[in-house]
Write a protein that holds these residues in place. Structure first.
Motif, PDB file in Angstrom:
ATOM      1  N   THR A  34       1.067  -0.834  -0.126  1.00  0.00           N
ATOM      2  CA  THR A  34      -0.126  -0.094  -0.040  1.00  0.00           C
ATOM      3  C   THR A  34       1.218   1.258  -0.188  1.00  0.00           C
ATOM      4  O   THR A  34       1.484   0.891   0.475  1.00  0.00           O
ATOM      5  CB  THR A  34      -0.870  -0.105   1.244  1.00  0.00           C
ATOM      6  OG1 THR A  34      -1.519  -1.076   1.328  1.00  0.00           O
ATOM      7  CG2 THR A  34      -1.369   0.849   1.362  1.00  0.00           C
ATOM      8  N   THR A  52       4.001   1.025   2.542  1.00  0.00           N
ATOM      9  CA  THR A  52       3.907  -0.744   3.714  1.00  0.00           C
ATOM     10  C   THR A  52       3.434  -1.570   2.584  1.00  0.00           C
ATOM     11  O   THR A  52       2.876  -1.836   1.630  1.00  0.00           O
ATOM     12  CB  THR A  52       2.526  -0.105   4.714  1.00  0.00           C
ATOM     13  OG1 THR A  52       2.393   0.692   5.203  1.00  0.00           O
ATOM     14  CG2 THR A  52       2.423  -1.711   5.495  1.00  0.00           C
ATOM     15  N   TYR A  54       2.821  -6.018   3.047  1.00  0.00           N
ATOM     16  CA  TYR A  54       2.694  -7.198   3.917  1.00  0.00           C
ATOM     17  C   TYR A  54       3.173  -8.194   3.559  1.00  0.00           C
ATOM     18  O   TYR A  54       3.557  -8.949   3.105  1.00  0.00           O
ATOM     19  CB  TYR A  54       1.258  -7.070   4.284  1.00  0.00           C
ATOM     20  CG  TYR A  54       0.626  -6.017   4.660  1.00  0.00           C
ATOM     21  CD1 TYR A  54      -0.020  -5.460   6.102  1.00  0.00           C
ATOM     22  CD2 TYR A  54      -0.046  -4.895   3.692  1.00  0.00           C
ATOM     23  CE1 TYR A  54      -0.143  -4.661   6.190  1.00  0.00           C
ATOM     24  CE2 TYR A  54      -1.156  -3.784   4.008  1.00  0.00           C
ATOM     25  CZ  TYR A  54      -1.659  -3.382   5.271  1.00  0.00           C
ATOM     26  OH  TYR A  54      -1.686  -2.691   5.638  1.00  0.00           O
ATOM     27  N   GLY A  55       3.936  -8.885   4.973  1.00  0.00           N
ATOM     28  CA  GLY A  55       4.855  -9.777   4.676  1.00  0.00           C
ATOM     29  C   GLY A  55       6.384 -10.113   5.804  1.00  0.00           C
ATOM     30  O   GLY A  55       6.069  -9.545   6.211  1.00  0.00           O
ATOM     31  N   GLU A  56       6.835 -11.019   5.194  1.00  0.00           N
ATOM     32  CA  GLU A  56       7.981 -11.660   6.057  1.00  0.00           C
ATOM     33  C   GLU A  56       8.615 -10.675   5.739  1.00  0.00           C
ATOM     34  O   GLU A  56       8.580  -9.357   5.058  1.00  0.00           O
ATOM     35  CB  GLU A  56       8.365 -12.498   5.643  1.00  0.00           C
ATOM     36  CG  GLU A  56       7.491 -13.905   6.480  1.00  0.00           C
ATOM     37  CD  GLU A  56       7.547 -13.595   8.307  1.00  0.00           C
ATOM     38  OE1 GLU A  56       8.086 -13.260   8.635  1.00  0.00           O
ATOM     39  OE2 GLU A  56       6.700 -13.855   8.243  1.00  0.00           O
ATOM     40  N   LYS A  60       9.570  -8.153   1.909  1.00  0.00           N
ATOM     41  CA  LYS A  60       9.445  -6.511   1.890  1.00  0.00           C
ATOM     42  C   LYS A  60      11.017  -6.555   1.215  1.00  0.00           C
ATOM     43  O   LYS A  60      10.693  -5.025   0.241  1.00  0.00           O
ATOM     44  CB  LYS A  60      10.126  -6.431   3.455  1.00  0.00           C
ATOM     45  CG  LYS A  60       8.357  -5.886   4.383  1.00  0.00           C
ATOM     46  CD  LYS A  60       8.369  -5.584   5.516  1.00  0.00           C
ATOM     47  CE  LYS A  60       7.108  -5.903   6.229  1.00  0.00           C
ATOM     48  NZ  LYS A  60       6.944  -5.715   7.787  1.00  0.00           N
ATOM     49  N   GLU A  99       4.070  -0.354  12.317  1.00  0.00           N
ATOM     50  CA  GLU A  99       3.973  -1.288  13.285  1.00  0.00           C
ATOM     51  C   GLU A  99       4.260  -0.883  14.154  1.00  0.00           C
ATOM     52  O   GLU A  99       4.547  -1.186  15.884  1.00  0.00           O
ATOM     53  CB  GLU A  99       5.166  -1.656  12.354  1.00  0.00           C
ATOM     54  CG  GLU A  99       4.771  -2.595  11.125  1.00  0.00           C
ATOM     55  CD  GLU A  99       6.722  -3.256  10.420  1.00  0.00           C
ATOM     56  OE1 GLU A  99       6.844  -2.806  11.183  1.00  0.00           O
ATOM     57  OE2 GLU A  99       6.439  -3.284   9.095  1.00  0.00           O
ATOM     58  N   ASN A 102       1.044  -0.247  16.176  1.00  0.00           N
ATOM     59  CA  ASN A 102       0.904  -1.730  16.776  1.00  0.00           C
ATOM     60  C   ASN A 102       1.823  -1.628  17.882  1.00  0.00           C
ATOM     61  O   ASN A 102       0.934  -2.401  18.900  1.00  0.00           O
ATOM     62  CB  ASN A 102       0.737  -2.770  15.437  1.00  0.00           C
ATOM     63  CG  ASN A 102       0.013  -2.964  14.428  1.00  0.00           C
ATOM     64  OD1 ASN A 102      -1.048  -1.708  14.965  1.00  0.00           O
ATOM     65  ND2 ASN A 102       0.340  -3.001  13.310  1.00  0.00           N
TER      66      ASN A 102
END
Length: 115
Positions: A34, A52, A54-56, A60, A99, A102
């Protein structure tokens, strides 16, 4: 250069770059990503695109490498769509804010549970 104009150009670039990556770039290394923000200098010469992924961590890094490889194409397409006199130089960076948010939320939840 007006700060309002820079914000408008940044928002337009964000929309167009996101569309270009989703529809035009066919590199299989690009995972689910994104475009979260575009920060552009006041003179419209450089744009930092925050993404951003998503994933390991491996996914990335692969996505970032693919974006760097496709940077010229993305810049050319964005310049054609936005129609600026000079298309800004594009730099890609990970947006760590989600991140970080979170992590802070998790720490606050842990503190509340201890009380």
């Amino acid at each position: 250069m007006s700060n309002v104009r820079a914000k408008r150009v940044a928002e337009q670039l964000k929309k167009e770059i996101s569309d270009i990556i989703q529809r035009e770039v066919k590199d299989p290394r690009i995972g689910f990503l994104t475009v979260t923000d575009v920060d552009i200098t006041g003179d419209l010469q450089q744009a930092t695109v925050f993404v951003t992924v998503y994933g390991e961590e491996e996914e990335k890094q692969g996505t970032l490498q693919a974006l760097e490889k496709a940077k010229g194409f993305i810049r050319t397409e964005a310049g054609r769509r936005v129609q600026l006199r000079k298309t800004p130089e594009i730099y890609f960076e990970f947006d760590e804010s989600i991140e970080r948010g979170n992590r802070i939320e998790s720490l606050l939840r842990d503190m509340r549970e201890r009380e």
